[in-house]
Design a protein around this motif. Sequence first.
Motif, PDB file in Angstrom:
ATOM      1  N   LEU A  37       0.827  -1.203   0.000  1.00 38.97           N
ATOM      2  CA  LEU A  37       0.000   0.000   0.000  1.00 38.97           C
ATOM      3  C   LEU A  37       0.866   1.259   0.000  1.00 38.97           C
ATOM      4  O   LEU A  37       0.579   2.217  -0.734  1.00 38.97           O
ATOM      5  CB  LEU A  37      -0.926  -0.006   1.216  1.00 38.97           C
ATOM      6  CG  LEU A  37      -1.881   1.170   1.336  1.00 38.97           C
ATOM      7  CD1 LEU A  37      -2.822   1.234   0.130  1.00 38.97           C
ATOM      8  CD2 LEU A  37      -2.673   1.068   2.627  1.00 38.97           C
ATOM      9  N   LEU A  38       1.943   1.254   0.779  1.00 43.00           N
ATOM     10  CA  LEU A  38       2.856   2.392   0.812  1.00 43.00           C
ATOM     11  C   LEU A  38       3.480   2.625  -0.559  1.00 43.00           C
ATOM     12  O   LEU A  38       3.542   3.761  -1.044  1.00 43.00           O
ATOM     13  CB  LEU A  38       3.942   2.169   1.861  1.00 43.00           C
ATOM     14  CG  LEU A  38       5.025   3.238   1.936  1.00 43.00           C
ATOM     15  CD1 LEU A  38       4.438   4.590   2.308  1.00 43.00           C
ATOM     16  CD2 LEU A  38       6.106   2.820   2.922  1.00 43.00           C
ATOM     17  N   GLU A  39       3.934   1.558  -1.220  1.00 40.50           N
ATOM     18  CA  GLU A  39       4.534   1.702  -2.549  1.00 40.50           C
ATOM     19  C   GLU A  39       3.522   2.240  -3.549  1.00 40.50           C
ATOM     20  O   GLU A  39       3.854   3.083  -4.388  1.00 40.50           O
ATOM     21  CB  GLU A  39       5.082   0.357  -3.014  1.00 40.50           C
ATOM     22  CG  GLU A  39       6.317  -0.078  -2.238  1.00 40.50           C
ATOM     23  CD  GLU A  39       6.738  -1.503  -2.555  1.00 40.50           C
ATOM     24  OE1 GLU A  39       6.115  -2.139  -3.430  1.00 40.50           O
ATOM     25  OE2 GLU A  39       7.690  -1.981  -1.904  1.00 40.50           O
ATOM     26  N   LYS A  40       2.274   1.789  -3.456  1.00 38.83           N
ATOM     27  CA  LYS A  40       1.229   2.290  -4.357  1.00 38.83           C
ATOM     28  C   LYS A  40       0.970   3.775  -4.122  1.00 38.83           C
ATOM     29  O   LYS A  40       0.880   4.554  -5.071  1.00 38.83           O
ATOM     30  CB  LYS A  40      -0.060   1.497  -4.135  1.00 38.83           C
ATOM     31  CG  LYS A  40      -1.185   1.925  -5.030  1.00 38.83           C
ATOM     32  CD  LYS A  40      -2.439   1.122  -4.773  1.00 38.83           C
ATOM     33  CE  LYS A  40      -3.582   1.656  -5.621  1.00 38.83           C
ATOM     34  NZ  LYS A  40      -4.859   1.032  -5.269  1.00 38.83           N
ATOM     35  N   ARG A  41       0.881   4.170  -2.864  1.00 40.75           N
ATOM     36  CA  ARG A  41       0.641   5.586  -2.538  1.00 40.75           C
ATOM     37  C   ARG A  41       1.816   6.463  -2.984  1.00 40.75           C
ATOM     38  O   ARG A  41       1.629   7.576  -3.451  1.00 40.75           O
ATOM     39  CB  ARG A  41       0.412   5.757  -1.035  1.00 40.75           C
ATOM     40  CG  ARG A  41      -0.835   5.097  -0.519  1.00 40.75           C
ATOM     41  CD  ARG A  41      -2.083   5.790  -1.025  1.00 40.75           C
ATOM     42  NE  ARG A  41      -3.263   5.229  -0.418  1.00 40.75           N
ATOM     43  CZ  ARG A  41      -4.141   4.477  -1.048  1.00 40.75           C
ATOM     44  NH1 ARG A  41      -3.976   4.200  -2.316  1.00 40.75           N
ATOM     45  NH2 ARG A  41      -5.194   4.007  -0.435  1.00 40.75           N
ATOM     46  N   GLN A  42       3.039   5.958  -2.828  1.00 41.81           N
ATOM     47  CA  GLN A  42       4.197   6.733  -3.261  1.00 41.81           C
ATOM     48  C   GLN A  42       4.200   6.898  -4.774  1.00 41.81           C
ATOM     49  O   GLN A  42       4.547   7.962  -5.289  1.00 41.81           O
ATOM     50  CB  GLN A  42       5.488   6.072  -2.781  1.00 41.81           C
ATOM     51  CG  GLN A  42       5.699   6.220  -1.295  1.00 41.81           C
ATOM     52  CD  GLN A  42       6.890   5.441  -0.781  1.00 41.81           C
ATOM     53  OE1 GLN A  42       7.330   4.464  -1.385  1.00 41.81           O
ATOM     54  NE2 GLN A  42       7.408   5.861   0.365  1.00 41.81           N
ATOM     55  N   ALA A  43       3.805   5.857  -5.522  1.00 38.61           N
ATOM     56  CA  ALA A  43       3.721   5.952  -6.981  1.00 38.61           C
ATOM     57  C   ALA A  43       2.662   6.969  -7.391  1.00 38.61           C
ATOM     58  O   ALA A  43       2.870   7.753  -8.323  1.00 38.61           O
ATOM     59  CB  ALA A  43       3.409   4.588  -7.579  1.00 38.61           C
ATOM     60  N   GLU A  44       1.536   6.974  -6.685  1.00 35.09           N
ATOM     61  CA  GLU A  44       0.488   7.956  -6.980  1.00 35.09           C
ATOM     62  C   GLU A  44       0.977   9.368  -6.708  1.00 35.09           C
ATOM     63  O   GLU A  44       0.671  10.294  -7.456  1.00 35.09           O
ATOM     64  CB  GLU A  44      -0.753   7.662  -6.141  1.00 35.09           C
ATOM     65  CG  GLU A  44      -1.483   6.403  -6.546  1.00 35.09           C
ATOM     66  CD  GLU A  44      -2.585   6.025  -5.568  1.00 35.09           C
ATOM     67  OE1 GLU A  44      -2.723   6.680  -4.511  1.00 35.09           O
ATOM     68  OE2 GLU A  44      -3.305   5.067  -5.862  1.00 35.09           O
TER      69      GLU A  44
END
Length: 71
Positions: A37-44
Amino acid sequence: MAFVEKFMNATGKLRAVFGPAHRTSIDHDMTSANRELLEKRQAETRQWETLHRPDGSTYVVPKNPEDKSLR
């Protein structure tokens, strides 16, 4: 008993109004679900850039308006 726990116990009536506080410790390892989830939020977050107006206010715009990969 830690200061935070004492504070939370003393403010029990306020928590009834403002909602419960999260009581788990923060010194544990991240779960794989949280890491994903953290990696997804950082990509966003990386798809946006913050621009500053002369009056000091800011606004957010897409870095590449044609990029629709995360929508």
